[in-house]
Design a protein around this motif. Sequence first.
Motif, PDB file in Angstrom:
ATOM      1  N   ALA A  95       9.776 -15.114  45.416  1.00 27.06           N
ATOM      2  CA  ALA A  95      11.151 -13.960  45.951  1.00 27.06           C
ATOM      3  C   ALA A  95      12.681 -14.850  45.756  1.00 27.06           C
ATOM      4  O   ALA A  95      13.840 -14.073  45.022  1.00 27.06           O
ATOM      5  CB  ALA A  95      11.577 -13.685  47.068  1.00 27.06           C
ATOM      6  N   ALA A  96      12.272 -16.796  45.383  1.00 25.97           N
ATOM      7  CA  ALA A  96      13.621 -17.258  44.877  1.00 25.97           C
ATOM      8  C   ALA A  96      13.700 -16.980  43.786  1.00 25.97           C
ATOM      9  O   ALA A  96      14.772 -17.165  42.631  1.00 25.97           O
ATOM     10  CB  ALA A  96      13.369 -18.550  46.101  1.00 25.97           C
ATOM     11  N   GLY A  97      12.726 -17.195  43.176  1.00 22.04           N
ATOM     12  CA  GLY A  97      12.498 -17.366  41.394  1.00 22.04           C
ATOM     13  C   GLY A  97      12.834 -16.695  41.298  1.00 22.04           C
ATOM     14  O   GLY A  97      13.642 -16.414  39.830  1.00 22.04           O
ATOM     15  N   LEU A  98      12.581 -15.289  41.609  1.00 21.00           N
ATOM     16  CA  LEU A  98      13.364 -13.957  40.764  1.00 21.00           C
ATOM     17  C   LEU A  98      14.751 -13.323  41.291  1.00 21.00           C
ATOM     18  O   LEU A  98      15.238 -13.377  40.410  1.00 21.00           O
ATOM     19  CB  LEU A  98      12.154 -12.708  42.031  1.00 21.00           C
ATOM     20  N   ALA A  99      15.224 -13.677  42.231  1.00 20.53           N
ATOM     21  CA  ALA A  99      17.069 -13.984  42.540  1.00 20.53           C
ATOM     22  C   ALA A  99      17.196 -15.228  41.914  1.00 20.53           C
ATOM     23  O   ALA A  99      18.208 -15.121  40.783  1.00 20.53           O
ATOM     24  CB  ALA A  99      17.255 -14.566  43.915  1.00 20.53           C
ATOM     25  N   GLU A 100      16.693 -16.422  40.912  1.00 19.69           N
ATOM     26  CA  GLU A 100      17.507 -16.715  40.371  1.00 19.69           C
ATOM     27  C   GLU A 100      17.875 -16.752  38.757  1.00 19.69           C
ATOM     28  O   GLU A 100      19.236 -16.419  38.127  1.00 19.69           O
ATOM     29  CB  GLU A 100      17.180 -18.193  40.377  1.00 19.69           C
ATOM     30  N   PHE A 101      15.970 -16.274  38.570  1.00 22.29           N
ATOM     31  CA  PHE A 101      16.515 -15.050  37.223  1.00 22.29           C
ATOM     32  C   PHE A 101      17.727 -13.630  36.968  1.00 22.29           C
ATOM     33  O   PHE A 101      18.640 -13.779  36.177  1.00 22.29           O
ATOM     34  CB  PHE A 101      15.618 -14.796  36.991  1.00 22.29           C
ATOM     35  N   GLY A 102      17.265 -13.681  38.256  1.00 24.31           N
ATOM     36  CA  GLY A 102      18.718 -12.305  38.343  1.00 24.31           C
ATOM     37  C   GLY A 102      19.575 -12.641  37.672  1.00 24.31           C
ATOM     38  O   GLY A 102      20.712 -12.081  37.919  1.00 24.31           O
ATOM     39  N   GLN A 103      20.575 -13.914  38.060  1.00 22.16           N
ATOM     40  CA  GLN A 103      21.476 -14.194  37.657  1.00 22.16           C
ATOM     41  C   GLN A 103      21.799 -14.441  36.902  1.00 22.16           C
ATOM     42  O   GLN A 103      23.289 -13.980  36.181  1.00 22.16           O
ATOM     43  CB  GLN A 103      21.834 -16.015  39.058  1.00 22.16           C
ATOM     44  N   LEU A 104      20.796 -14.428  35.981  1.00 19.95           N
ATOM     45  CA  LEU A 104      21.069 -14.022  34.052  1.00 19.95           C
ATOM     46  C   LEU A 104      21.136 -12.414  34.088  1.00 19.95           C
ATOM     47  O   LEU A 104      22.269 -12.605  32.606  1.00 19.95           O
ATOM     48  CB  LEU A 104      19.705 -14.533  33.324  1.00 19.95           C
ATOM     49  N   GLY A 105      21.261 -12.205  34.609  1.00 19.19           N
ATOM     50  CA  GLY A 105      22.643 -10.541  34.374  1.00 19.19           C
ATOM     51  C   GLY A 105      21.368  -9.628  33.721  1.00 19.19           C
ATOM     52  O   GLY A 105      21.879  -8.829  32.959  1.00 19.19           O
ATOM     53  N   THR A 106      19.777 -10.036  33.529  1.00 21.66           N
ATOM     54  CA  THR A 106      19.610  -8.783  32.739  1.00 21.66           C
ATOM     55  C   THR A 106      18.769  -7.743  33.360  1.00 21.66           C
ATOM     56  O   THR A 106      19.023  -8.227  34.575  1.00 21.66           O
ATOM     57  CB  THR A 106      18.279  -9.403  32.573  1.00 21.66           C
ATOM     58  N   PHE A 107      18.718  -6.930  33.519  1.00 21.16           N
ATOM     59  CA  PHE A 107      17.645  -5.541  33.745  1.00 21.16           C
ATOM     60  C   PHE A 107      16.113  -6.537  34.188  1.00 21.16           C
ATOM     61  O   PHE A 107      15.773  -7.006  33.061  1.00 21.16           O
ATOM     62  CB  PHE A 107      17.592  -3.949  33.325  1.00 21.16           C
ATOM     63  N   LEU A 108      16.367  -6.176  35.757  1.00 24.46           N
ATOM     64  CA  LEU A 108      14.371  -6.483  35.908  1.00 24.46           C
ATOM     65  C   LEU A 108      13.701  -5.417  36.548  1.00 24.46           C
ATOM     66  O   LEU A 108      13.739  -4.805  37.462  1.00 24.46           O
ATOM     67  CB  LEU A 108      15.439  -7.579  37.767  1.00 24.46           C
ATOM     68  N   GLU A 109      12.291  -5.380  35.628  1.00 24.94           N
ATOM     69  CA  GLU A 109      11.500  -4.436  35.223  1.00 24.94           C
ATOM     70  C   GLU A 109      10.422  -5.545  35.736  1.00 24.94           C
ATOM     71  O   GLU A 109       9.794  -5.922  35.827  1.00 24.94           O
ATOM     72  CB  GLU A 109      11.161  -4.919  33.847  1.00 24.94           C
ATOM     73  N   PHE A 110       9.946  -4.511  37.070  1.00 23.90           N
ATOM     74  CA  PHE A 110       8.691  -4.392  37.911  1.00 23.90           C
ATOM     75  C   PHE A 110       7.668  -3.690  37.411  1.00 23.90           C
ATOM     76  O   PHE A 110       7.921  -2.658  36.997  1.00 23.90           O
ATOM     77  CB  PHE A 110       8.150  -4.606  38.646  1.00 23.90           C
ATOM     78  N   ASP A 111       6.435  -3.531  36.183  1.00 20.12           N
ATOM     79  CA  ASP A 111       5.997  -2.143  35.340  1.00 20.12           C
ATOM     80  C   ASP A 111       4.734  -2.107  35.022  1.00 20.12           C
ATOM     81  O   ASP A 111       4.135  -1.580  34.203  1.00 20.12           O
ATOM     82  CB  ASP A 111       6.714  -2.567  33.797  1.00 20.12           C
ATOM     83  N   LEU A 112       4.103  -2.664  35.969  1.00 22.97           N
ATOM     84  CA  LEU A 112       2.499  -2.707  36.525  1.00 22.97           C
ATOM     85  C   LEU A 112       1.901  -2.088  37.372  1.00 22.97           C
ATOM     86  O   LEU A 112       0.657  -2.258  37.612  1.00 22.97           O
ATOM     87  CB  LEU A 112       1.649  -4.463  36.291  1.00 22.97           C
ATOM     88  N   PHE A 113       2.738  -1.476  37.495  1.00 24.15           N
ATOM     89  CA  PHE A 113       2.441  -0.249  39.249  1.00 24.15           C
ATOM     90  C   PHE A 113       1.362   0.746  38.272  1.00 24.15           C
ATOM     91  O   PHE A 113       0.891   0.852  37.063  1.00 24.15           O
ATOM     92  CB  PHE A 113       3.586   0.887  39.082  1.00 24.15           C
ATOM     93  N   GLY A 114       0.422   0.182  39.337  1.00 25.30           N
ATOM     94  CA  GLY A 114      -0.925   0.946  39.007  1.00 25.30           C
ATOM     95  C   GLY A 114      -1.958  -0.183  39.253  1.00 25.30           C
ATOM     96  O   GLY A 114      -3.623   0.256  39.244  1.00 25.30           O
ATOM     97  N   ILE A 115      -1.789  -1.041  38.938  1.00 26.35           N
ATOM     98  CA  ILE A 115      -2.979  -1.960  38.113  1.00 26.35           C
ATOM     99  C   ILE A 115      -2.794  -2.965  40.080  1.00 26.35           C
ATOM    100  O   ILE A 115      -2.126  -3.812  40.224  1.00 26.35           O
ATOM    101  CB  ILE A 115      -2.110  -3.787  37.062  1.00 26.35           C
TER     102      ILE A 115
END
Length: 353
Positions: A241-261
């Motif tokens: 969670a901390a790593g995702l939040a840190e990356f999120g600060q860069l301002g991109t859209f955050l894609e979780f795209d492997l649903f179903g695996i």
Amino acid sequence: MADTKGKVQTVLGPLDPSQMGVTMMHEHLHLDFNVAFIPPGGKDRGKEDCDFVLENAGWIRQNPYHHLSNINFCDGAVNESITGELTTYAANGGGTIVELTNYGIDRNAALLAQYSSATGVNIVCGTGYYVYPSQKEADRSLTVEEMTARAVQDVAEGCPEAPHVKAGVIGEVGSNWPIHAFERRAIEAAALAQQATGAPVNFHPGRHEQAPAEVIRLFQEAGGDASRCIMSHLDRTIETAAGLAEFGQLGTFLEFDLFGIEVSHYMMAPHVDMPSDAQRIRRIKDLVDAGFDDKIVISHDIHTKHRLTRFGGHGFSHILDNVVPMMKTRGFSEETINKILVGNPQQAITFQR
């Protein structure tokens, strides 16, 4: 170039973003994925050609890139399946699919237009360059200028294999870890093509927690706008969670795209524990609670046969049928779910100029 400001550029022409509806932000409807083949060894030697039957379904699900037919996502069986898959997706409330096949994995823009016409599903077509190993020998020495020109042409004028179809996103621009020189040029070209066209950009990062940030660093150094790009595959790349939040600060859209695996063994990076859908939802909830609810998008990244319903898979409606109910039971509001499925994709994929 026609005026695209405030529009989504689909394979059938410009679309007002309010007409997108529920959107899957990272899918494939036709691609050659032979670059992913991993020859099986040991007791599995020779199973790469085994029949696609129920008795072998568990092995294929566990080892999707060992099976040659499974990664052949551009044959007649796939083509015969996709119209039905998209029709079901539309019937279940789906409106748009962003199709991110590009140079290196055999995009077929004309076929995408046929699928859209036949089913009523809006389809956005990609351009740019996938990872270096997937590229034809003739393309591996392309310069940044040549890559940029090809992407700009696809967006502004039309795709060479289908001049009547214009790309609506630069992506998925692929890189490995470490990033190959070709891939660095592709990232720089994506930035320059974005400047020229105003198109959104989607990145496929290498399988290392530092890869997404490094891609964005290279992209921004070349003049790219991070707020106008989508970082794919975060569910298999940044595990905390901390790593995702840190990356999120860069301002991109955050894609979780492997649903179903739902297989934890990840053949492409055995050191990575592929999360389950429940874990994906938990990570997204952490980001929502941290204030990133207006930056999250989701999808399935279907690119192998075993994930199509005809071959025993979950299909393109899995998120609508199964994931959304899970999100509701885990504390997501209707407003947040609507943002993730409708509002955020509109913001991410609409041309800003």
